[in-house]
Design an enzyme around this catalytic site. Structure first.
Site, mmCIF file in Angstrom:
data_model
loop_
_atom_site.group_PDB
_atom_site.id
_atom_site.type_symbol
_atom_site.label_atom_id
_atom_site.label_comp_id
_atom_site.label_asym_id
_atom_site.label_seq_id
_atom_site.Cartn_x
_atom_site.Cartn_y
_atom_site.Cartn_z
ATOM 1 N N CYS A 133 43.430 45.746 41.607
ATOM 2 C CA CYS A 133 44.641 45.251 42.320
ATOM 3 C C CYS A 133 45.036 43.765 42.198
ATOM 4 C CB CYS A 133 44.531 45.204 43.885
ATOM 5 S SG CYS A 133 45.519 44.779 44.934
ATOM 6 N N CYS A 136 46.014 41.558 45.216
ATOM 7 C CA CYS A 136 44.988 41.055 45.872
ATOM 8 C C CYS A 136 44.306 39.880 44.967
ATOM 9 C CB CYS A 136 43.900 42.196 46.142
ATOM 10 S SG CYS A 136 44.468 43.725 46.567
ATOM 11 N N ASP A 137 44.111 40.026 43.837
ATOM 12 C CA ASP A 137 43.190 39.179 43.284
ATOM 13 C C ASP A 137 44.159 38.252 42.036
ATOM 14 O OD1 ASP A 137 41.065 40.384 44.586
ATOM 15 O OD2 ASP A 137 40.858 42.083 43.295
#
Ligand code: NDP
Length: 308
Positions: A133, A136-137
């Site tokens: 992701c 997200c990261d």
């Protein structure tokens, strides 16, 4: 047998939010946590994009907070997997570990699972460079080279997103043409920071504590190419966790639960779906929590309308 007002299946942000709302509405929900309680956030590290946590929070810690909040208002948690359902008539039936439960409404929040490459080294460097992701990261990979794997729209999106942070993005695809929509593929092909590596698969991810690079294997001639990189985003699709609902609810062609636009209503009156199990597009904790809230309100109003 007791007929519950609400049974919630799944324990990510969507399920717990549905539980917080339905328990505060005095509906005493039972929530089945499944075999990976907390959902996909349990496999992430820092969450920096969930509003309200100004300093960020670890995924598992955030899910503990959600869980505690749901319990505080009387949610009954069952740390078990639901293995069968019957939505053909009301009350609906749900089985877990051979035991039958009945409910007037069911909220489904079983999420989706990112498809993985299945390598040992992918497991080894998971959260240490490897992620599924970018939203997200991605921000943890500023000014370094990264690799994105996949040839569909998700891979295009992840690669484009990573150009904001990374110095260079290698997009690795196993064939010589993308599956992605033309508009998204064209954007990727025109981007100066993205280099597409065609006809290649991940052979091995290597590093020490953190990943340092990836060895790619040509799908044409088997030759190996080394790509030093600090991040690898697996973007080869997601699988919604809907196996037990096949034949019970309308699913789309790739298995996501179909909901009536703008609501969490499914094809069965009284069954609601929220979170990633019905959302192939946004897939964020905050959108999952948002639809979890919607499903609780939908269920509550549905019960009221039906005098239950
Ligand atoms: P897709 O199934 O469309 O694409 C998956 C890609 O990963 C394919 O290119 C496939 O290769 C590749 N792949 C699959 N397994 C492996 C493997 N083991 N090793 C290497 N490569 C692999 O999934 P997406 O998540 O990209 O998209 C799912 C759906 O969601 C699509 O309908 C898409 O259009 C939609 N979507 C829309 C977005 C938008 O409109 N903004 C954003 C994201 C998704 P191959 O092509 O060789 O099969």
């Amino acid at each position: 047998m007791a007929v519950e007002k609400v049974i919630i299946i799944g324990s990510g942000p969507a399920g717990f939010t549905a539980a917080i709302y339905t328990s505060r509405a005095m509906l005493k929900p039972i929530l089945f946590e499944g075999d990976q309680p907390g959902g996909q956030l349990m496999t992430t590290t820092d969450v920096e994009n969930y509003p309200g946590f100004a300093d960020g929070v670890m995924g598992p810690e955030m899910m503990q907070v959600f869980r505690k909040q749901a319990e505080r208002f009387g949610t009954r948690l069952e740390s078990k997997l639901v293995d069968k359902v019957d939505f053909s008539k009301r009350p609906f039936k749900v089985w877990s570990d051979g035991k039958e439960y009945q409910a007037e409404t069911v909220i489904i929040s079983t999420g989706a699972t990112a498809k993985l490459l299945g390598h040992e080294t992918e497991k080894k460097f998971w959260g240490k460079g490897v992620s599924a992701c970018a939203t997200c990261d991605g921000a943890f990979f500023k000014n370094v080279d990264v690799v994105v794997v996949g040839g569909g729209d998700t891979a295009m999106e992840e690669a484009m997103f990573m150009t904001r942070y990374a110095s260079k993005v290698y997009l690795v695809h196993r064939r010589d043409e993308f599956r992605a929509s033309k508009i998204m593929a064209d954007r990727v092909l025109a981007h100066p920071k993205i280099e597409v590596i065609w006809n290649a698969e991940v052979h091995e991810i290597y590093g020490e504590r953190l990943m340092k690079g990836v060895k790619l294997k040509s799908t044409k001639d088997g030759s190996i190419r080394d790509v030093p990189s600090e991040g690898l985003f697996v973007a080869i699709g997601h699988k919604p966790n809907t196996d037990i609902f096949k034949g019970q609810l309308e699913l789309n062609e790739v298995g996501y639960i179909v909901t009536k636009p703008g609501t969490t209503y499914t094809s069965v009156d009284g069954v609601f779906a929220c979170g990633d199990v019905q959302d192939p597009v946004y897939r964020q904790a905050v959108t999952a929590a948002g639809t979890g809230c919607m499903s609780a309100i939908d269920a509550e109003r549905w019960l009221e309308k039906n005098h239950l």
